[in-house]
Design an enzyme around this catalytic site. Structure first.
Site, PDB file in Angstrom:
ATOM      1  N   LYS A  55       0.855  -1.199   0.000  1.00 31.27           N
ATOM      2  CA  LYS A  55       0.000   0.000   0.000  1.00 31.27           C
ATOM      3  C   LYS A  55       0.880   1.234   0.000  1.00 31.27           C
ATOM      4  O   LYS A  55       1.907   1.269   0.689  1.00 31.27           O
ATOM      5  CB  LYS A  55      -0.916  -0.030   1.229  1.00 31.27           C
ATOM      6  CG  LYS A  55      -1.961   1.085   1.267  1.00 31.27           C
ATOM      7  CD  LYS A  55      -2.869   0.934   2.476  1.00 31.27           C
ATOM      8  CE  LYS A  55      -3.939   2.024   2.534  1.00 31.27           C
ATOM      9  NZ  LYS A  55      -4.831   1.870   3.706  1.00 31.27           N
ATOM     10  N   SER A 130      -9.772   1.961   2.824  1.00 36.78           N
ATOM     11  CA  SER A 130      -8.888   2.696   1.945  1.00 36.78           C
ATOM     12  C   SER A 130      -7.872   1.807   1.219  1.00 36.78           C
ATOM     13  O   SER A 130      -7.246   2.272   0.262  1.00 36.78           O
ATOM     14  CB  SER A 130      -8.148   3.778   2.727  1.00 36.78           C
ATOM     15  OG  SER A 130      -7.292   3.184   3.692  1.00 36.78           O
ATOM     16  N   SER A 154      -9.946  -0.390   7.051  1.00 34.98           N
ATOM     17  CA  SER A 154      -9.386  -0.300   5.700  1.00 34.98           C
ATOM     18  C   SER A 154      -8.680  -1.542   5.164  1.00 34.98           C
ATOM     19  O   SER A 154      -8.341  -1.572   3.987  1.00 34.98           O
ATOM     20  CB  SER A 154      -8.417   0.872   5.619  1.00 34.98           C
ATOM     21  OG  SER A 154      -9.144   2.046   5.440  1.00 34.98           O
TER      22      SER A 154
HETATM   23  N1  GLN Z   1     -13.224   4.403   6.192  1.00 37.00           N
HETATM   24  C1  GLN Z   1     -12.565   4.820   7.398  1.00 37.00           C
HETATM   25  C2  GLN Z   1     -12.140   6.261   7.267  1.00 37.00           C
HETATM   26  O1  GLN Z   1     -12.402   6.827   6.269  1.00 37.00           O
HETATM   27  C3  GLN Z   1     -11.422   3.911   7.700  1.00 37.00           C
HETATM   28  C4  GLN Z   1     -10.190   4.265   6.971  1.00 37.00           C
HETATM   29  C5  GLN Z   1      -9.030   3.408   7.382  1.00 37.00           C
HETATM   30  O2  GLN Z   1      -9.159   2.400   8.065  1.00 37.00           O
HETATM   31  N2  GLN Z   1      -7.841   3.858   6.996  1.00 37.00           N
HETATM   32  O3  GLN Z   1     -11.548   6.813   8.139  1.00 37.00           O
END
Ligand code: GLN
Length: 448
Positions: A55, A130, A154
């Site tokens: 990532k 994400s 995410s």
């Molecule tokens: N969807 C969540 C957010 O927007 C989680 C994102 C994540 O785990 N990096 O914060």
């Protein structure tokens, strides 16, 4: 394997969009070195020769690391994140850097400032986020496995949408050194893989104490692979009623069917209540945004990334660089976070959210006194259509209701595929006690 991964990328990635940067030359050179070693008696790494995607919020020496932000579109790190060092020790081959929501803020990968990722099962749908690139790359065969990061879901939610396995370890099990910080008290790195056994192997390679991360836990690392005994008879499973309320009926049916399979293997399940679940999303978005507003203050146009052209003074330089460098969702989080932390509002929002976080953790502590694991769905729905929620951040935030509580409590959780709803993959979430990854891996493996 490396050649095959690049062939798949050439065939599919124009449509899927999982990668932001490829390491083609470096990967082939490394593969050639490993090929030479193949016939020799030299010791080989745990993940010898496996093509890995990383990532793009984990720094890689000499390989561009953007966090999918225009701000870092020219950033070439001078060091490796600890997880990257560990993968190199395990002798994986880095294929490239994977698309994501900008600075890991989002749940659909549509917040990437480069291009969205598409779900390989249905290109009109999101892969989740994400770590959408990380999940889509595994689903499309464009890497053998990938690393994702999980702050509020995410790793698990994109794994669920893309029909692959995603594991968020206990907070502190895997070093965050070299992970570009979003919300430091929540961020964890973990594997996204095709199956549970692979997840155990990758976790084995990346877990462990790191003096470079002050929140890294100093615990003994068990043998995760030998934990996969297939034996779960007598296992006690808690199923929170809050996790089955208001979710897509087909997702619920798939989860109930999975529980029947686990029963058939000798496990027992009971419905329980985790009463503070409904406050998790509100608490998370205050805490995560507060930490983000502080963490992202380092991006000033001087120390990292792109500097705005400017004619004014130093303040103008900061303002212009940040206005141009950050996308809309990142700005929204910074504004929310600075507001929640400002004097006068701190007690009402930030401090209150911290107290709610403790109550949520206590829900888990109480449940784990009586049960070995907690099980529910990973997400309330399957992958949704691209564009269908981009104008509605609140709906987007509410998608995270089933993954945020574990992040706030710091406990490990894993998503494994459990069937389909209308042809789209559904994820089963298995949640364990802190540092008890072995049990969730064992349950997931027995189920799989
Ligand atoms: N969807 C969540 C957010 O927007 C989680 C994102 C994540 O785990 N990096 O914060």
């Amino acid at each position: 394997l490396v050649g095959e991964a690049f062939a798949r990328i050439k065939e599919h990635d124009e449509r899927v969009g999982a990668y932001l940067t490829l390491n083609e030359e470096g990967a082939h050179a490394e593969a050639a070195r490993l090929d030479n070693k193949l016939g020799s008696d030299e010791a080989k790494g745990l993940l010898f020769g496996l093509p890995a995607g990383i990532k793009d919020n984990m720094v890689t020496e000499g390989l561009r690391t953007t966090c999918a932000s225009q701000f870092l579109s020219n950033y070439n790190p001078i060091y490796d994140a600890t997880v990257v060092t560990k993968l190199k020790q395990a002798e994986t081959v880095t294929i490239g850097k994977l698309n994501m929501d900008e600075f890991a803020m989002g749940g659909s990968n549509e917040n990437s400032s480069f291009h969205p990722v598409r779900n390989p099962w249905d290109l009109t749908r999101v892969p989740g986020g994400s770590s959408g690139g990380s999940a889509a790359a595994v689903a499309a065969g464009e890497a053998y496995f990938t690393l994702g990061s999980d702050t509020g879901g995410s790793i698990r939610q994109p794994a669920s949408y893309c029909g692959v396995v995603g594991l968020k370890p206990t907070y502190g099990l895997v070093s965050r050194y070299g992970l570009v910080a979003f919300a430091s008290s929540l961020d964890q790195i973990g594997p996204i893989t095709k199956n549970v056994e692979d997840a155990a192997y990758v976790l084995q390679a990346i877990a462990g104490h790191d003096a470079k991360d002050s929140t890294s836990a100093n615990v003994d690392i068990p043998d995760y692979v030998s934990a996969l005994s297939g034996e779960i008879s007598g296992l006690k499973i808690a199923v929170p009623k809050e996790y089955l309320d208001g979710i897509d009926p087909q997702v619920k049916a798939a989860v109930l069917e999975a529980l029947r399979v686990l029963e058939g293997l000798g496990a027992e399940w009971e419905e329980v209540s985790l009463p503070h679940t409904e406050y998790a999303v509100a608490a998370y978005y205050l805490l995560a945004s507060s930490e983000a507003s502080s963490n992202l203050s380092r991006f000033d146009g001087v120390r990292y990334g792109v500097r705005a052209e400017q004619g004014g003074n130093l303040l103008d330089l900061y303002l212009d660089s940040r206005s141009q460098g950050f996308g809309p969702e990142v700005k929204r989080r910074i504004m929310l976070g600075t507001y929640a932390l400002s004097s006068g509002y701190y007690d009402a929002y930030y401090l209150k959210a911290q107290k709610v976080r403790t109550l949520i953790k206590q829900d888990f502590d109480r449940t784990f006194e009586k049960y070995d694991v907690i099980i529910g769905p990973t997400a309330p729905t399957t992958a949704f259509q691209l564009g269908s929620q981009v104008d509605d951040p609140l709906t987007m935030y509410l998608n995270d209701i089933l993954t945020i509580p574990m992040s706030l409590a710091g406990v490990p959780a894993m998503s494994v595929p459990c069937g389909f709803a209308d042809g789209l993959p559904v994820g089963l979430q298995i949640i364990g006690k802190a540092f008890d990854e072995s049990t969730i891996l064992r349950v997931a493996h027995a189920y799989e």
